[in-house]
Design an enzyme around this catalytic site. Structure first.
Site, PDB file in Angstrom:
ATOM      1  N   GLU A 178       0.826  -1.219   0.000  1.00 44.12           N
ATOM      2  CA  GLU A 178       0.000   0.000   0.000  1.00 44.12           C
ATOM      3  C   GLU A 178       0.857   1.265   0.000  1.00 44.12           C
ATOM      4  O   GLU A 178       0.400   2.347   0.379  1.00 44.12           O
ATOM      5  CB  GLU A 178      -0.964  -0.018   1.188  1.00 44.12           C
ATOM      6  N   HIS A 250      -3.931   1.556   7.579  1.00 43.60           N
ATOM      7  CA  HIS A 250      -2.569   1.914   7.159  1.00 43.60           C
ATOM      8  C   HIS A 250      -1.832   2.445   8.388  1.00 43.60           C
ATOM      9  O   HIS A 250      -2.456   3.050   9.276  1.00 43.60           O
ATOM     10  CB  HIS A 250      -2.574   3.040   6.113  1.00 43.60           C
ATOM     11  N   CYS A 381      -2.625  11.477   3.677  1.00 42.96           N
ATOM     12  CA  CYS A 381      -2.988  10.468   2.655  1.00 42.96           C
ATOM     13  C   CYS A 381      -2.950  11.067   1.257  1.00 42.96           C
ATOM     14  O   CYS A 381      -2.762  10.364   0.271  1.00 42.96           O
ATOM     15  CB  CYS A 381      -4.408   9.967   2.874  1.00 42.96           C
TER      16      CYS A 381
END
Ligand code: SUG
Length: 449
Positions: A178, A250, A381
Site C-alpha cells: 500500500e 494503514h 494520505c
C-alpha cells in the site's frame, strides 16, 4: 542537502462514496452517501496550496479517466454502455462503484519512495504500490507507474538516470503493498542521513484481525532489497492487530514522522519495545542526533478517537522562509484535518504538543477536508513525499508545480468541469457517464495546455 517535495493527487470528477476501503471505517460509514466532487477537488487543492505557501515544493497529479469500462467488461458486464451500467447497478453496485472510484486521490498509497542517499547504487528508488487488497484500487498501479515515469521524465531514463521507477511488486496476495502509507523515513534536518522504517500488518505467523491486513512483511522486505537499502539502517515493525481491528488500515492512521520526530500511538505496533530501542540507537549513531519519539497513550487519545480524528494523519512540514525574511523561523507546522479541532482529546493533544518546547512543532493549521475524510483520507494520505537534490527538483514539470497562478487556473477549471454533487444512481445513465469522462479529458487537456 535534500529538498522534500510533495505530490498531491487531485480528486477526479467521479469522486463518490462507495464504502470500498478494506478495514476503513470512514469509508464504510459513508457508503453511497451523496458526494461533492467539486468541493472535494477544491479542498484538496487548497491543502496543497497551503503547503506550497509554507515554501515547501508542491506538485499535483491529474486525475485519470474513470470509469474503467475495460474492467467492467472484464468482470462480465458487456454490451452497449447503457446496458453495461444498468446491469452492473442492478446486480452488483459494488463493482460499478469500484470502476468509478477516485481513490487514486490518496497519493500516499501510490508508491514507496526512498532517496538516492539511502541506496547502494546512489539512485532515488520508487516502487508503485500494487494495491491488490481492494477491488477498486488494484487498477491504479499501472497508471501510477506511467504517471511517475512521465513526472520524472529524463531523470528516470536508463541506464544512468538518478531516479529508478520499478515495476509494482507482482500482484500476489503474499506481496500486498500500500505504498508510503506504511513507510517512514527518519532523518536529520538536511535529509541526507536517514533510516527507513517499514510497517506491515501481516507476516507468516500473525494474530487474527477483524479486517484483512493490507501490507505484508514479505512485501516490505522485497521493497527494501530492490531499493538497495542498508540492512543496518532498515527496520520492519508489525502493526498491532488490535489497531487494524479498530480501523487502522494503514500505518499513517496511527503514526507520523518528519525528520527526527516520530509520533505514534501506544497501540500502533506489536511487541515493538526492543525494535524501538534499536531504532533510537541506530538513529543516534547514524545522524549524531537523538530521535524524538513521542508515544501517545490511550488515556490521552483513545484508539477510537485516533481513528475518528485522524490526528496521526496530520502532515508535518518544515516551512521554508522566503529569502530575505527576518522573522523568527517556525520549526515545524502541523496540518490537521478539522476533525481534530472538533474531537476534544485530539485538540488538547495538539495544544499540548505545541506548548511543549522540546517538541519542534510551533503551529497548527486545521484544514477542511470533509470529502476526503469521508473516504478515510486525511492530509497526509493526499500526498506523496519525495526527497531529492535541488538540481533534480528543478527538472520536475513546472506545469504541475503549485503556485498562486496554478491554483487559480486549476480552481477555475475545477469549477468548470467537476459536478457539484453525485450519487450512485448518476452512474446508471450512459449520457451522464460520457459527460463525466469527457469532463476529465477536457480538464486534463486544459491543465496541460
Ligand atoms: O484505501 N479510501 C482509501 C483511503 C486511503 C487513505 N490513505 C492513507 N491512509 N494513506 C482506502 O481505503 C474509499 C473508497 C470508497 O469508499 O469509495 C477508499 O478507497
Amino acid at each position: 542537502m535534500l529538498i522534500e517535495a510533495n505530490i498531491d493527487a487531485l480528486v477526479g470528477p467521479t469522486h463518490h462514496f462507495g464504502g470500498l476501503g478494506v478495514g476503513n471505517v470512514a469509508s464504510r460509514d459513508h457508503r453511497f452517501q451523496v458526494s461533492h466532487p467539486r468541493q472535494a477537488a477544491l479542498q484538496g487543492l487548497r491543502k496543497a496550496a497551503l503547503v506550497a505557501g509554507l515554501g515547501v515544493p508542491q506538485f499535483v497529479w491529474l486525475p485519470p479517466v474513470r470509469p474503467r469500462l475495460d474492467l467492467l467488461e472484464q468482470l462480465g458486464f458487456d454490451g452497449p454502455l447503457d446496458q453495461q451500467l444498468a446491469t452492473a447497478m442492478d446486480t452488483d453496485p459494488t463493482v460499478l462503484s469500484a470502476v468509478f472510484s477516485s481513490a487514486f486521490m490518496w497519493a500516499a498509497n501510490a508508491a514507496t519512495v526512498t532517496p538516492a542517499v539511502d541506496a547502494a547504487d546512489g539512485r532515488l528508488h520508487i516502487s508503485p504500490a500494487n494495491l491488490i487488497s481492494s477491488l477498486h484500487r488494484g487498477c491504479e498501479a499501472e497508471e501510477r507507474q506511467a504517471d511517475l515515469q512521465d513526472f520524472f521524465g529524463d531523470l528516470c531514463h536508463e541506464p544512468n538516470g538518478s531516479v529508478r521507477v520499478h515495476d509494482p511488486l507482482p500482484p500476489w496476495v503474499p506481496l500486498r503493498d500500500e505504498g508510503a502509507a506504511n513507510h517512514m523515513r527518519l532523518c536529520n534536518s538536511q535529509g541526507n542521513l536517514g533510516i527507513n522504517l517499514f510497517v506491515y500488518g501481516e507476516a507468516e505467523e500473525t494474530l487474527p484481525t477483524r479486517f484483512f491486513p493490507r501490507q505484508t512483511l514479505a512485501c516490505c522486505q522485497a521493497l527494501a532489497r530492490r531499493h538497495q537499502l542498508d540492512p543496518a539502517h532498515t527496520f520492519f515493525i508489525q502493526q498491532h492487530p488490535d489497531a487494524i481491528s479498530a480501523g487502522v488500515f494503514h500505518n499513517d492512521v496511527i503514526a507520523t514522522s518528519h525528520e527526527h520526530l516520530l509520533i505514534h500511538h501506544e497501540m500502533a505496533f506489536l511487541d515493538a519495545r526492543p525494535q524501538l530501542d534499536l531504532l533510537e540507537s541506530s538513529f543516534l549513531q547514524r545522524t549524531g542526533k537523538p530521535l524524538l519519539r513521542i508515544e501517545v497513550a490511550s488515556s490521552e487519545l483513545s484508539l477510537a478517537d485516533a481513528v475518528a480524528s485522524y490526528f496521526f494523519n496530520s502532515q508535518i512540514v518544515t516551512p521554508q522562509p522566503a529569502s530575505g525574511s527576518t522573522t523568527e523561523q517556525t520549526r515545524m507546522v502541523l496540518i490537521c484535518p478539522d476533525h481534530c479541532h472538533e474531537i476534544e482529546p485530539a485538540r488538547q493533544l495538539i495544544e499540548r504538543l505545541i506548548a511543549d518546547h522540546r517538541v519542534p512543532i510551533d503551529a497548527v493549521h486545521y484544514v477542511p477536508l470533509r470529502e476526503s475524510m469521508s473516504g478515510g483520507g486525511g492530509p497526509a494520505c493526499l500526498r506523496l513525499r519525495v526527497s531529492l537534490q535541488p538540481a533534480d527538483l528543478e527538472r520536475l514539470p513546472h506545469r504541475l508545480r503549485v503556485t498562486d497562478e496554478t491554483v487559480e487556473r486549476l480552481s477555475i477549471l475545477i469549477e468548470q468541469h467537476y459536478p457539484e454533487r453525485l450519487e450512485l444512481s448518476d452512474f446508471r445513465c450512459g449520457q451522464r457517464v460520457r459527460e463525466l469522462m469527457d469532463a476529465t479529458v477536457a480538464f486534463r487537456r486544459q491543465v496541460l495546455q
